[in-house]
Design a protein around this motif. Structure first.
Motif, mmCIF file in Angstrom:
data_model
loop_
_atom_site.group_PDB
_atom_site.id
_atom_site.type_symbol
_atom_site.label_atom_id
_atom_site.label_comp_id
_atom_site.label_asym_id
_atom_site.label_seq_id
_atom_site.Cartn_x
_atom_site.Cartn_y
_atom_site.Cartn_z
ATOM 1 N N THR A 242 -2.188 -56.686 -77.082
ATOM 2 C CA THR A 242 -1.982 -57.571 -78.182
ATOM 3 C C THR A 242 -3.027 -57.039 -79.249
ATOM 4 N N GLU B 77 2.544 -56.035 -76.176
ATOM 5 C CA GLU B 77 3.107 -57.483 -75.901
ATOM 6 C C GLU B 77 3.428 -58.299 -77.267
ATOM 7 N N LYS B 78 2.386 -57.961 -77.947
ATOM 8 C CA LYS B 78 2.344 -58.978 -79.425
ATOM 9 C C LYS B 78 1.544 -58.259 -80.503
#
Length: 118
Positions: free
Chosen positions: A68, A105-106
């Motif tokens: 992330t 993921e982000k």
């Protein structure tokens, strides 16, 4: 936490500072990004970071070997922030996943300021 991969020949461990520096170098090359921002929470001041300090405007979190990224950026005056954000996300996601072999993921983008470019 560090990123890791198991291969036939052993284990590869990637430090989050390496990921942050690589992601920052790719981010500032994106259209509309003036640079990374450092936010002083105490004073509420935002300042543009020099190229050597790219990792201060980026936060990397590893969770279950997924990345992330939080970017604190300063954008150019007169550009579409959504277009700049889409370009930043697609470019950094592709390049960091290719570089590390780990999944992103982000990606969170915090626009901390706007600057006029000469």
């Amino acid at each position: 936490m560090k990123g890791y991969m198991n291969t036939q020949l052993g284990e590869v461990i990637i430090d989050t500072d390496v990921i942050a520096k690589y992601a920052g170098a790719n981010a500032i090359e994106c259209f509309g990004i003036v640079g990374m921002a450092a936010v002083n929470m105490k004073d509420g001041l935002v300042r543009l970071l020099k190229r050597e300090s790219l990792t201060h405007g980026i936060n990397v979190v590893m969770n279950d070997n997924k990345i992330t990224l939080d970017f604190h950026v300063i954008v150019s005056y007169g550009v579409s922030i959504s277009a700049v954000a889409d370009n930043l996300i697609s470019t950094v996601k592709y390049k960091v996943e290719e570089f590390t072999g780990l999944e992103i993921e982000k990606i969170n983008i915090f626009v901390e300021g706007v600057r006029v470019i000469d």
